[in-house]
Scaffold this active site. Sequence first.
Site, PDB file in Angstrom:
ATOM      1  N   ASP A 287       0.813  -1.213   0.000  1.00 55.94           N
ATOM      2  CA  ASP A 287       0.000   0.000   0.000  1.00 55.94           C
ATOM      3  C   ASP A 287       0.849   1.267   0.000  1.00 55.94           C
ATOM      4  O   ASP A 287       2.072   1.210   0.163  1.00 55.94           O
ATOM      5  CB  ASP A 287      -0.973  -0.010   1.198  1.00 55.94           C
ATOM      6  CG  ASP A 287      -0.329  -0.485   2.499  1.00 55.94           C
ATOM      7  OD1 ASP A 287       0.921  -0.468   2.600  1.00 55.94           O
ATOM      8  OD2 ASP A 287      -1.063  -0.873   3.416  1.00 55.94           O
TER       9      ASP A 287
ATOM     10  N   ASN B 251      -7.611  -2.676  14.165  1.00 54.66           N
ATOM     11  CA  ASN B 251      -9.006  -2.972  13.817  1.00 54.66           C
ATOM     12  C   ASN B 251      -9.127  -4.206  12.924  1.00 54.66           C
ATOM     13  O   ASN B 251     -10.183  -4.451  12.344  1.00 54.66           O
ATOM     14  CB  ASN B 251      -9.651  -1.759  13.131  1.00 54.66           C
ATOM     15  CG  ASN B 251      -8.971  -1.397  11.812  1.00 54.66           C
ATOM     16  OD1 ASN B 251      -8.017  -2.058  11.406  1.00 54.66           O
ATOM     17  ND2 ASN B 251      -9.454  -0.362  11.147  1.00 54.66           N
TER      18      ASN B 251
ATOM     19  N   HIS C 224      -7.425  -4.757  10.142  1.00 53.11           N
ATOM     20  CA  HIS C 224      -7.170  -4.561   8.711  1.00 53.11           C
ATOM     21  C   HIS C 224      -5.904  -5.293   8.278  1.00 53.11           C
ATOM     22  O   HIS C 224      -5.005  -5.538   9.093  1.00 53.11           O
ATOM     23  CB  HIS C 224      -7.153  -3.071   8.320  1.00 53.11           C
ATOM     24  CG  HIS C 224      -5.962  -2.282   8.747  1.00 53.11           C
ATOM     25  ND1 HIS C 224      -5.995  -0.914   8.940  1.00 53.11           N
ATOM     26  CD2 HIS C 224      -4.669  -2.641   9.002  1.00 53.11           C
ATOM     27  CE1 HIS C 224      -4.811  -0.482   9.280  1.00 53.11           C
ATOM     28  NE2 HIS C 224      -3.981  -1.509   9.337  1.00 53.11           N
TER      29      HIS C 224
ATOM     30  N   GLU D 191      -9.740  -1.974   5.130  1.00 48.72           N
ATOM     31  CA  GLU D 191     -10.408  -1.672   6.389  1.00 48.72           C
ATOM     32  C   GLU D 191     -11.636  -2.584   6.577  1.00 48.72           C
ATOM     33  O   GLU D 191     -12.104  -3.207   5.611  1.00 48.72           O
ATOM     34  CB  GLU D 191     -10.846  -0.203   6.390  1.00 48.72           C
ATOM     35  CG  GLU D 191      -9.693   0.801   6.255  1.00 48.72           C
ATOM     36  CD  GLU D 191      -8.882   0.981   7.544  1.00 48.72           C
ATOM     37  OE1 GLU D 191      -8.757   0.026   8.338  1.00 48.72           O
ATOM     38  OE2 GLU D 191      -8.349   2.082   7.743  1.00 48.72           O
TER      39      GLU D 191
HETATM   40  P1  PGA Z   1       2.101  -1.534  12.598  1.00 49.40           P
HETATM   41  O1  PGA Z   1       0.932  -1.494  11.521  1.00 49.40           O
HETATM   42  O2  PGA Z   1       3.044  -2.587  12.147  1.00 49.40           O
HETATM   43  O3  PGA Z   1       2.727  -0.166  12.550  1.00 49.40           O
HETATM   44  O4  PGA Z   1       1.460  -1.851  13.914  1.00 49.40           O
HETATM   45  C1  PGA Z   1       0.327  -2.673  11.122  1.00 49.40           C
HETATM   46  C2  PGA Z   1      -0.836  -2.388  10.212  1.00 49.40           C
HETATM   47  O5  PGA Z   1      -1.523  -1.379  10.404  1.00 49.40           O
HETATM   48  O6  PGA Z   1      -1.071  -3.198   9.297  1.00 49.40           O
END
Ligand code: PGA
Length: 240
Positions: free
Chosen positions: A66, A134, A136, A141
Amino acid sequence: MQLKVFKNYQEMSKYASQIVLDVVAKNPQCTLGFATGSTPLGLYGYLKQACKDGTSFRDVSAFNLDEYVGLDASHPQSYKYFMQHNLFNELDILPQNCHIPCGVATDLQAECQNYSKQLAKHTIALQILGIGGNGHIAFNEPGTSFQSTTHVVQLSPKTIADNARFFDSIDQVPTSALTMGIGEIMKAQCILVLANGKNKAQAVFNMVKGPISTSCPASVLQTHPNCIVVCDEESASLLN
Ligand code: PGA
């Protein structure tokens, strides 16, 4: 779904790096799917060390999950910048083989279609994934179709709040992003999910034990034939 729980972040990162290095050893021309965020940094440290120690990534292709809309490669919080500075600059991987959606494309829909087209020419041997608080995966999302392909997404308030720690203020966090779709992620031959810290415990529980539902995008991974979840004790604390 296979679950591996380690005492701490260092140990889980080391184990994860061995999975990646095994894939590269078996097929030096493989395609790897990379993730950004704080979770894979330990793993990337081990990959950089392995390259120094003689593992070559010269024939590896890379696809990232992404990118934020509106941030270009020179912005320190863009995922292009993140990958250059946290991994690619210290590997012998070829720049032309590293693919990241372009968040500043004038036509974002066309950029998504083009990314899907490039992706379709490759089979991802191993997709590295983090998980959002959450549930995702990439920037898919809650509510995203399990069949989705690369698309533009409005980031949820939870994701914006979680990512504000990387920016000077929450107002600076982009509100939209381009993300590989869940349908494309699920085509990877193997998926390696990384999670650490107690703020991920509920998401890890929902991913592993919850119902398979778009309300927790990561729950779709229960249906993948070859998915390994590598996590620390804190993030696994709600599983018994
Ligand atoms: P993080 O993000 O590794 O910074 O916790 C993970 C994500 O949002 O997929």
